[in-house]
Scaffold this active site. Sequence first.
Site, PDB file in Angstrom:
ATOM      1  N   VAL A   1      -2.253  -4.839   8.723  1.00 28.94           N
ATOM      2  CA  VAL A   1      -2.970  -3.592   9.019  1.00 28.94           C
ATOM      3  C   VAL A   1      -4.239  -3.487   8.165  1.00 28.94           C
ATOM      4  O   VAL A   1      -5.267  -3.004   8.625  1.00 28.94           O
ATOM      5  CB  VAL A   1      -2.040  -2.380   8.764  1.00 28.94           C
ATOM      6  CG1 VAL A   1      -2.748  -1.062   9.068  1.00 28.94           C
ATOM      7  CG2 VAL A   1      -0.754  -2.506   9.577  1.00 28.94           C
TER       8      VAL A   1
ATOM      9  N   GLY B   1       0.844  -1.206   0.000  1.00 30.22           N
ATOM     10  CA  GLY B   1       0.000   0.000   0.000  1.00 30.22           C
ATOM     11  C   GLY B   1       0.869   1.242   0.000  1.00 30.22           C
ATOM     12  O   GLY B   1       0.530   2.269   0.597  1.00 30.22           O
TER      13      GLY B   1
ATOM     14  N   ASP C   1      -6.036   1.089  18.448  1.00 28.18           N
ATOM     15  CA  ASP C   1      -7.161   1.129  19.389  1.00 28.18           C
ATOM     16  C   ASP C   1      -6.658   1.413  20.805  1.00 28.18           C
ATOM     17  O   ASP C   1      -7.280   2.146  21.568  1.00 28.18           O
ATOM     18  CB  ASP C   1      -7.901  -0.215  19.360  1.00 28.18           C
ATOM     19  CG  ASP C   1      -8.229  -0.640  17.947  1.00 28.18           C
ATOM     20  OD1 ASP C   1      -9.131  -0.044  17.346  1.00 28.18           O
ATOM     21  OD2 ASP C   1      -7.547  -1.544  17.424  1.00 28.18           O
TER      22      ASP C   1
ATOM     23  N   ALA D   1       1.653   3.642  -1.952  1.00 24.46           N
ATOM     24  CA  ALA D   1       1.259   4.962  -2.447  1.00 24.46           C
ATOM     25  C   ALA D   1       0.109   5.547  -1.629  1.00 24.46           C
ATOM     26  O   ALA D   1      -0.372   6.640  -1.923  1.00 24.46           O
ATOM     27  CB  ALA D   1       0.854   4.872  -3.910  1.00 24.46           C
ATOM     28  N   GLY D   2      -0.310   4.823  -0.602  1.00 26.28           N
ATOM     29  CA  GLY D   2      -1.463   5.269   0.183  1.00 26.28           C
ATOM     30  C   GLY D   2      -1.089   6.266   1.271  1.00 26.28           C
ATOM     31  O   GLY D   2       0.082   6.557   1.511  1.00 26.28           O
ATOM     32  N   GLN D   3      -2.134   6.737   1.936  1.00 26.32           N
ATOM     33  CA  GLN D   3      -1.930   7.772   2.957  1.00 26.32           C
ATOM     34  C   GLN D   3      -1.201   7.251   4.194  1.00 26.32           C
ATOM     35  O   GLN D   3      -0.410   7.968   4.791  1.00 26.32           O
ATOM     36  CB  GLN D   3      -3.286   8.316   3.382  1.00 26.32           C
ATOM     37  CG  GLN D   3      -3.945   9.159   2.320  1.00 26.32           C
ATOM     38  CD  GLN D   3      -4.734  10.283   2.964  1.00 26.32           C
ATOM     39  OE1 GLN D   3      -5.144  10.204   4.112  1.00 26.32           O
ATOM     40  NE2 GLN D   3      -4.940  11.338   2.226  1.00 26.32           N
TER      41      GLN D   3
ATOM     42  N   ARG E   1      -5.909   5.014  21.127  1.00 22.24           N
ATOM     43  CA  ARG E   1      -7.160   5.765  21.220  1.00 22.24           C
ATOM     44  C   ARG E   1      -7.739   5.668  22.627  1.00 22.24           C
ATOM     45  O   ARG E   1      -8.236   6.651  23.185  1.00 22.24           O
ATOM     46  CB  ARG E   1      -8.166   5.197  20.212  1.00 22.24           C
ATOM     47  CG  ARG E   1      -7.812   5.479  18.767  1.00 22.24           C
ATOM     48  CD  ARG E   1      -8.623   4.649  17.798  1.00 22.24           C
ATOM     49  NE  ARG E   1      -8.431   5.106  16.419  1.00 22.24           N
ATOM     50  CZ  ARG E   1      -8.816   4.435  15.349  1.00 22.24           C
ATOM     51  NH1 ARG E   1      -9.430   3.254  15.487  1.00 22.24           N
ATOM     52  NH2 ARG E   1      -8.611   4.915  14.141  1.00 22.24           N
TER      53      ARG E   1
ATOM     54  N   HIS F   1     -10.117  -6.110  15.873  1.00 23.96           N
ATOM     55  CA  HIS F   1     -10.029  -4.684  15.522  1.00 23.96           C
ATOM     56  C   HIS F   1     -11.319  -4.339  14.770  1.00 23.96           C
ATOM     57  O   HIS F   1     -11.366  -4.303  13.537  1.00 23.96           O
ATOM     58  CB  HIS F   1      -8.799  -4.428  14.656  1.00 23.96           C
ATOM     59  CG  HIS F   1      -8.736  -3.025  14.123  1.00 23.96           C
ATOM     60  ND1 HIS F   1      -8.681  -1.918  14.940  1.00 23.96           N
ATOM     61  CD2 HIS F   1      -8.729  -2.531  12.848  1.00 23.96           C
ATOM     62  CE1 HIS F   1      -8.650  -0.827  14.206  1.00 23.96           C
ATOM     63  NE2 HIS F   1      -8.685  -1.174  12.934  1.00 23.96           N
TER      64      HIS F   1
ATOM     65  N   ALA G   1       1.011   4.814   4.325  1.00 16.80           N
ATOM     66  CA  ALA G   1       2.434   4.650   3.987  1.00 16.80           C
ATOM     67  C   ALA G   1       3.138   5.992   3.894  1.00 16.80           C
ATOM     68  O   ALA G   1       4.313   6.104   4.259  1.00 16.80           O
ATOM     69  CB  ALA G   1       2.563   3.897   2.661  1.00 16.80           C
TER      70      ALA G   1
END
Length: 328
Positions: A129, A11, A159, A13-15, A162, A187, A17
Amino acid sequence: MKSPVTVAVTGGAGQVAYSLLFRLTSGEVFGDDQPVSLIIKEVPEFVGTLEGVKMELEDCAFPLLRDIILTDKDDEAFRGANWALLVGATPRQPGMERKDLLTVNAASFRDQGEAINSTAAADIRVLVVGNPCNTNCLIAMSHAPDVPRDRWAALTLLDQNRAMAQLAIKSGRPVSEVTNMTIWGNHSATQYPDFENARIGGKPATEVIKDRDWLENQFVEIIQKRGAAILAARGKSSAASAANAIIDHVRSATTKTEGDDWFSAAILSDGNPYGIPDGLIFSFPCRSDGKGNYNIVDGLKLSDYARGKLDITTQELIAERNDVSELL
Ligand code: LMR
């Protein structure tokens, strides 16, 4: 100088990463004397974007960064990897639960498990993930028969972070005072953030926050539904906080756990010591020996209330496992 640790990130190119890669190579995870080589994978449609990520990584001039390999192929993505961070997956859209992604993402985790099995380093450790991460981890692990089962985990430190933050806000105490926080189970919206065993400033959290109604009803639900709340507010899933939790997970696994604290990780249950059915990837309180090995903390007291919560999340994980039984 040590030889590099090779970290595979999917992943790419994702946010997530985009927040993760730079921190993996800064020294804050593996230490400031540990070189890092990156293998960054993305699906063919977005692999071009990776060139830009690579240029930015180079432009940080990180002294510890060695090679950067970009790929869109599973059989290159994990070659020689010591850590595989399986971030890439179709993310959920507003209104979906994470398990709604099971059929969408399951086959890719099967393929990644097979590739890890045949190409990764002998000491590979895997963190899943992409959602639904517990069951995706189970699928990938099932297709990697040569990789020991204790090398696999799914992320629940997000979690946990959080939950610690919400207890800190409610009690008016710094988050650094909140310890011994466990996420049990999946999760998902059935997870149980265990306020009964958490501590604030060394005292039971229930002595510091006396509002049991808030703990049982609002606190638990805020944590269970936090991912959905972020998705609704941002229009996109959590990214920076997810990357931060991945950093925390890898650092927690590779650093000896000191004192009497622990961290949450979803790992394979063998039935012990809390009677969770074996064969589920279930989040437990864990300690690390500093070499990436997880040991479940024994002896936590679970009230009838907590047991009821654990049963609910266990049933959900069993149902998810049944849904993908053909892929296991
Ligand atoms: C999160 O918890 O923020 C992530 O798992 C993304 C999601 O879909 O909730």
